[in-house]
Write a protein that holds these residues in place. Structure first.
Motif, PDB file in Angstrom:
ATOM      1  N   PHE A   2      -0.627  15.891  30.603  1.00 56.38           N
ATOM      2  CA  PHE A   2      -0.811  16.549  29.314  1.00 56.38           C
ATOM      3  C   PHE A   2       0.491  17.172  28.817  1.00 56.38           C
ATOM      4  CE2 PHE A   2      -5.193  16.189  30.768  1.00 56.38           C
ATOM      5  CZ  PHE A   2      -5.740  15.571  29.656  1.00 56.38           C
ATOM      6  N   TYR A   9       0.337  15.279  20.758  1.00 63.74           N
ATOM      7  CA  TYR A   9      -1.104  15.257  21.003  1.00 63.74           C
ATOM      8  C   TYR A   9      -1.926  15.376  19.703  1.00 63.74           C
ATOM      9  CZ  TYR A   9      -5.707  16.541  22.694  1.00 63.74           C
ATOM     10  OH  TYR A   9      -7.069  16.590  22.907  1.00 63.74           O
ATOM     11  N   ASN A  13      -4.317  12.547  18.071  1.00 64.87           N
ATOM     12  CA  ASN A  13      -5.755  12.843  17.968  1.00 64.87           C
ATOM     13  C   ASN A  13      -6.272  12.480  16.588  1.00 64.87           C
ATOM     14  OD1 ASN A  13      -6.823  13.810  20.268  1.00 64.87           O
ATOM     15  ND2 ASN A  13      -6.767  15.955  19.724  1.00 64.87           N
ATOM     16  N   ARG A  25     -15.249  18.689  15.921  1.00 65.58           N
ATOM     17  CA  ARG A  25     -15.000  20.075  16.359  1.00 65.58           C
ATOM     18  C   ARG A  25     -15.735  21.072  15.463  1.00 65.58           C
ATOM     19  NH1 ARG A  25     -10.012  18.038  17.100  1.00 65.58           N
ATOM     20  NH2 ARG A  25      -9.461  17.681  19.275  1.00 65.58           N
ATOM     21  N   ALA A  47     -10.169  24.570  28.531  1.00 63.24           N
ATOM     22  CA  ALA A  47      -9.327  23.368  28.351  1.00 63.24           C
ATOM     23  C   ALA A  47      -8.966  23.248  26.866  1.00 63.24           C
ATOM     24  CB  ALA A  47     -10.015  22.119  28.882  1.00 63.24           C
ATOM     25  N   CYS A  48      -8.481  24.350  26.323  1.00 59.96           N
ATOM     26  CA  CYS A  48      -8.272  24.459  24.863  1.00 59.96           C
ATOM     27  C   CYS A  48      -7.139  23.586  24.352  1.00 59.96           C
ATOM     28  CB  CYS A  48      -8.021  25.913  24.485  1.00 59.96           C
ATOM     29  SG  CYS A  48      -6.470  26.565  25.159  1.00 59.96           S
ATOM     30  N   ASP A  69      -6.246  27.143  29.347  1.00 65.24           N
ATOM     31  CA  ASP A  69      -5.780  25.796  29.716  1.00 65.24           C
ATOM     32  C   ASP A  69      -4.778  25.949  30.851  1.00 65.24           C
ATOM     33  OD1 ASP A  69      -5.902  22.932  27.947  1.00 65.24           O
ATOM     34  OD2 ASP A  69      -4.285  23.045  29.427  1.00 65.24           O
ATOM     35  N   PHE A  70      -4.631  24.885  31.658  1.00 58.17           N
ATOM     36  CA  PHE A  70      -3.662  25.010  32.770  1.00 58.17           C
ATOM     37  C   PHE A  70      -2.319  24.365  32.432  1.00 58.17           C
ATOM     38  CE2 PHE A  70      -4.967  21.076  35.626  1.00 58.17           C
ATOM     39  CZ  PHE A  70      -4.722  20.221  34.551  1.00 58.17           C
ATOM     40  N   CYS A  71      -2.178  23.906  31.201  1.00 58.52           N
ATOM     41  CA  CYS A  71      -0.941  23.204  30.839  1.00 58.52           C
ATOM     42  C   CYS A  71      -0.129  24.052  29.857  1.00 58.52           C
ATOM     43  CB  CYS A  71      -1.306  21.851  30.223  1.00 58.52           C
ATOM     44  SG  CYS A  71       0.124  20.921  29.693  1.00 58.52           S
ATOM     45  N   MET A  74       0.952  22.691  26.339  1.00 61.54           N
ATOM     46  CA  MET A  74      -0.177  22.623  25.393  1.00 61.54           C
ATOM     47  C   MET A  74      -0.457  24.037  24.852  1.00 61.54           C
ATOM     48  SD  MET A  74      -1.320  19.397  25.265  1.00 61.54           S
ATOM     49  CE  MET A  74      -3.001  18.894  25.125  1.00 61.54           C
ATOM     50  N   ALA A 112     -14.003  21.070  24.792  1.00 59.12           N
ATOM     51  CA  ALA A 112     -13.914  19.838  24.004  1.00 59.12           C
ATOM     52  C   ALA A 112     -12.953  18.874  24.685  1.00 59.12           C
ATOM     53  CB  ALA A 112     -13.426  20.154  22.587  1.00 59.12           C
ATOM     54  N   PHE A 113     -13.449  17.727  25.066  1.00 58.17           N
ATOM     55  CA  PHE A 113     -12.644  16.690  25.713  1.00 58.17           C
ATOM     56  C   PHE A 113     -11.902  17.232  26.931  1.00 58.17           C
ATOM     57  CE2 PHE A 113     -12.759  15.801  21.084  1.00 58.17           C
ATOM     58  CZ  PHE A 113     -13.677  14.761  21.153  1.00 58.17           C
ATOM     59  N   ASN A 117     -11.937  15.622  32.338  1.00 59.26           N
ATOM     60  CA  ASN A 117     -10.654  15.614  33.045  1.00 59.26           C
ATOM     61  C   ASN A 117     -10.670  16.414  34.344  1.00 59.26           C
ATOM     62  OD1 ASN A 117      -9.061  14.139  31.032  1.00 59.26           O
ATOM     63  ND2 ASN A 117      -9.587  15.886  29.726  1.00 59.26           N
ATOM     64  N   LEU A 118     -11.752  17.126  34.582  1.00 55.70           N
ATOM     65  CA  LEU A 118     -11.777  17.967  35.779  1.00 55.70           C
ATOM     66  C   LEU A 118     -12.111  17.124  37.003  1.00 55.70           C
ATOM     67  CD1 LEU A 118     -13.735  21.053  34.356  1.00 55.70           C
ATOM     68  CD2 LEU A 118     -11.268  20.583  34.327  1.00 55.70           C
TER      69      LEU A 118
END
Ligand code: SAM
Length: 225
Positions: A2, A9, A13, A25, A47-48, A69-71, A74, A112-113, A117-118
């Motif tokens: 990501f 991104y 999208n 959304r 996971a925003c 979010d973990f990224c 992003m 959302a989406f 991914n988890l």
């Protein structure tokens, strides 16, 4: 992955979905809003990513919104978009499988989406249930199973051929856009996801197909007691 696509991104999208993602959304926001208590509600967007749902949630509610979010790349984009619009959204770096908030901290949640991914969909749902207050609802927006054979064939072609090509060309990471259809094919369809949500402990689980089932939004509630 990501981090590699963060700067392109949003563009991808909107481009690759023909802007339908915005409509999807908005529907999530409507579902979250109608299930919030009146007054000072708190909503977590898990996971925003670049924050589009968090921004839409703030615009559509009076609630305090937190994006997780973990990224970091992003989140940086999400924070920049939020401050450009003068909004007070808190963006937090953290893992959706170990949400850094106490049990029962939020009146509503959305993802959302992200769930797809988890590493464990079940554990992701358990975490969402844990952070909700009794009676609080979560909205899950994900790609799902198109409902007619024609749409399924068209969608498969688009998702496995065109999307990786254009996604790779524009983002510079073909693998990220090859990962997308693979992850969707592994993800439970509408009925199975609803069943899984019930199994994890959500009540009043319902879902609505979007664009013929290309995506679906599921709603589930933490039991009141
Ligand atoms: C496809 S993007 C969706 C972003 C956003 N929710 C949207 O609607 O555009 C998936 C996001 O999930 C995040 N993500 C994936 N696994 C995660 C995890 N274990 N914890 C937190 N965020 C995660 C990624 O960093 C990415 O930003």
């Amino acid at each position: 992955m990501f981090a590699a696509i963060a700067t392109r991104y949003d563009l991808l999208n909107h481009l690759l979905s023909g802007n339908v993602d915005r409509r999807w959304r908005r529907l999530v926001v409507k579902k979250v809003v109608t299930n919030l208590p009146v007054g000072n509600a708190q909503v977590l967007d898990v996971a925003c990513g670049t924050g589009d749902l968090s921004l839409a949630l703030v615009a559509g509610t009076q609630a305090q919104v937190v994006g997780l979010d973990f990224c970091r790349p992003m989140l940086n984009i999400a924070a920049a978009k939020s401050s450009q619009r003068g909004l007070a959204i808190r963006f937090v770096e953290g893992d959706a499988l170990r949400i850094p908030f106490r049990d029962q901290s939020f009146d509503g949640a959305a993802i959302a989406f992200g769930l797809r991914n988890l590493p464990s969909v079940e554990d992701g749902l358990r975490e969402l249930l844990r952070i909700l207050r009794p009676g609080g609802a979560v909205a899950v927006l994900e790609f799902s199973k198109p409902q007619t054979p024609i749409l399924r064939t068209f969608f498969r072609l688009y998702f496995t051929k065109l999307l990786p090509f254009f996604g790779g060309l524009i983002s510079g990471s073909k693998s990220a856009y090859e990962y997308l259809p693979n992850s969707v094919s592994r993800f439970p369809d509408q009925i199975s996801l609803a069943a899984l949500m019930r199994e994890i402990g959500f009540t009043e689980v319902t879902f609505q197909n979007l664009t013929g089932g290309i995506a679906a939004v599921h709603l589930g509630r933490r039991p009141k007691k």
